[in-house]
Scaffold this motif. Structure first.
Motif, PDB file in Angstrom:
ATOM      1  N   LYS A  99       1.067  -1.580  -0.206  1.00 43.88           N
ATOM      2  CA  LYS A  99      -0.531   0.188   0.166  1.00 43.88           C
ATOM      3  C   LYS A  99       1.071   1.195   0.368  1.00 43.88           C
ATOM      4  CE  LYS A  99      -4.251  -1.269   1.674  1.00 43.88           C
ATOM      5  NZ  LYS A  99      -4.875  -1.107   3.803  1.00 43.88           N
ATOM      6  N   ASN A 100       0.674   2.169  -0.806  1.00 43.14           N
ATOM      7  CA  ASN A 100       1.453   3.665  -0.876  1.00 43.14           C
ATOM      8  C   ASN A 100       2.913   3.367  -1.751  1.00 43.14           C
ATOM      9  OD1 ASN A 100      -0.448   4.761   0.286  1.00 43.14           O
ATOM     10  ND2 ASN A 100       0.060   3.565   2.016  1.00 43.14           N
ATOM     11  N   LEU A 106       1.489   1.152  -8.731  1.00 44.36           N
ATOM     12  CA  LEU A 106       1.051   0.587  -8.129  1.00 44.36           C
ATOM     13  C   LEU A 106      -0.015   0.601  -9.855  1.00 44.36           C
ATOM     14  CD1 LEU A 106       0.187   2.460  -5.071  1.00 44.36           C
ATOM     15  CD2 LEU A 106       0.343   0.294  -4.816  1.00 44.36           C
ATOM     16  N   TYR A 118      -2.690  -6.202  -1.131  1.00 41.91           N
ATOM     17  CA  TYR A 118      -1.553  -5.676  -0.843  1.00 41.91           C
ATOM     18  C   TYR A 118      -1.589  -5.801   0.743  1.00 41.91           C
ATOM     19  CZ  TYR A 118      -4.161  -2.577  -4.142  1.00 41.91           C
ATOM     20  OH  TYR A 118      -4.861  -1.946  -5.269  1.00 41.91           O
ATOM     21  N   GLU A 120       0.578  -4.187   4.382  1.00 42.19           N
ATOM     22  CA  GLU A 120       0.773  -3.155   4.815  1.00 42.19           C
ATOM     23  C   GLU A 120       2.374  -1.994   4.901  1.00 42.19           C
ATOM     24  OE1 GLU A 120      -1.247  -0.298   5.729  1.00 42.19           O
ATOM     25  OE2 GLU A 120      -2.906  -1.410   5.973  1.00 42.19           O
TER      26      GLU A 120
END
Length: 359
Positions: A99-100, A106, A118, A120
């Motif tokens: 994620k991010n 992405l 995903y 973290e």
């Protein structure tokens, strides 16, 4: 180590802490680029000579990252090469991502026909990834070796262990924020695919990047990009195109790929060991000061392995204050991102800390 302020003129008159956005161009690479275009102006194009420049660059990349020649593709940037890889993957595969992570990772995955899941990014990143593997059983894991926002760096020994445990999962990494910061052995790594743009830490200027793809992984990817230069001669057949040449259709940019060759030669001249040691020293020195000032989030503060990229707590007013003191950095992710390369000194950290501490 050479006179860096003379070799990198942009260091003069400012504190440059922005390599995570763009690396500096060296005087040596600039002089080569100047000679390259002077030759073009004065003599026209010698295609035999021009064709050799990308091949010399390919050999330098293979040497620098310990890869085989037929595992090295030269591309204009990471996004170009990565999209070619994704187009060659079977549809519907389960792809694990962070994620991010960087948008160029992405978006190309999320906008294609893949089953995306995903994990973290946190202080226990490796444990989180292991748990995600057990939960989702992915076919492909796509991730950045160093995170663009926070500088969080994944443990490469963990990646090797992951590959040993899950040999059938394709491990694909964006190394744009990593290439050129330390010695890396692609052949002995756990990665199947590693790519990166080379205008940041490789200091090669814009318009060049690499994709390294191991032989076993080449059997699982079916790239469709093709054009002249993908084959050896005008008389070659399209189906005779080798895997790597699918990434290099058409006439190649000798100016930019030659710049990458020059950047590699310069890094080898300085020595990658010295570059790595200096980056680690500056990073540790900076992190200690940032912790004292309370400028780091929990993830960065608590991880033992980290890059030389830091996202400091601060708003646009603080960013403007740094800019007014000729400290070059970037507002990113709600904070202020600073980054340190081997051409930086401990005094650059001191200058930053002094400005941050001023009321």
């Amino acid at each position: 180590m050479q006179d860096l302020k003379n070799e990198f003129p942009a260091l003069q008159g400012q504190t440059y802490l922005n390599t995570a956005s763009s690396g500096l161009l060296s005087r040596s690479t600039y002089l080569w680029r100047k000679e390259h275009d002077l030759d073009f102006i004065n003599n026209g194009v010698d295609f035999k000579f021009r064709k050799q420049i990308p091949e010399d660059t390919r050999a330098a990349v293979a040497r620098f990252f310990n890869a085989q020649l037929d595992e090295v593709a030269l591309v204009p940037n990471f996004s170009f090469g990565f999209n070619i890889i994704l187009e060659g993957l079977p549809k519907g595969q389960k792809v694990l991502m962070l994620k991010n992570d960087y948008p160029s990772l992405l978006w190309p995955v999320e906008t294609r026909d893949f089953n995306v899941c995903y994990a973290e990014i946190n202080e226990h990143l490796e444990d989180t990834i292991s748990a995600a593997f057990e939960k989702y059983c992915p076919d492909v894991f796509v991730f950045s070796l160093v995170q663009w926002l926070s500088g969080v760096k994944i443990d490469l020994s963990f990646i090797k262990h992951l590959k040993e445990k899950y040999p059938n999962v394709l491990l694909m990494a964006d190394a744009t924020q990593y290439l050129g910061t330390e010695q890396f052995n692609f052949s002995e790594s756990g990665l199947d695919v590693m790519g990166g743009s080379c205008y940041k830490w490789m200091l090669a200027g814009f318009g060049n990047g690499i994709m390294l793809v191991k032989k076993d992984a080449q059997a699982k990817v079916y790239p469709s990009m093709i054009g002249f230069n993908s084959a050896d001669t005008f008389d070659s057949k399209a189906e005779e195109t080798t895997f790597i040449k699918h990434f290099e259709p058409g006439h190649q940019d000798t100016f930019n790929y030659g710049s990458l060759h020059q950047a590699i030669l310069q890094a080898e001249k300085v020595s990658v060991e010295k570059i790595s040691a200096k980056i680690k020293d500056i990073s540790a020195y900076a992190k200690g000061h940032f912790i004292e000032l309370g400028l780091l989030d929990k993830t960065t503060k608590n991880r033992k392995i980290h890059s030389s990229i830091f996202n400091l707590k601060g708003d646009m007013e603080l960013f403007k204050k740094l800019a007014a003191n000729t400290i070059i950095c970037s507002p990113r992710g709600g904070g202020i991102r600073v980054s340190f390369h081997y051409y930086n000194e401990l005094e650059d950290v001191d200058a930053l800390v002094h400005t941050l501490s001023k009321k």
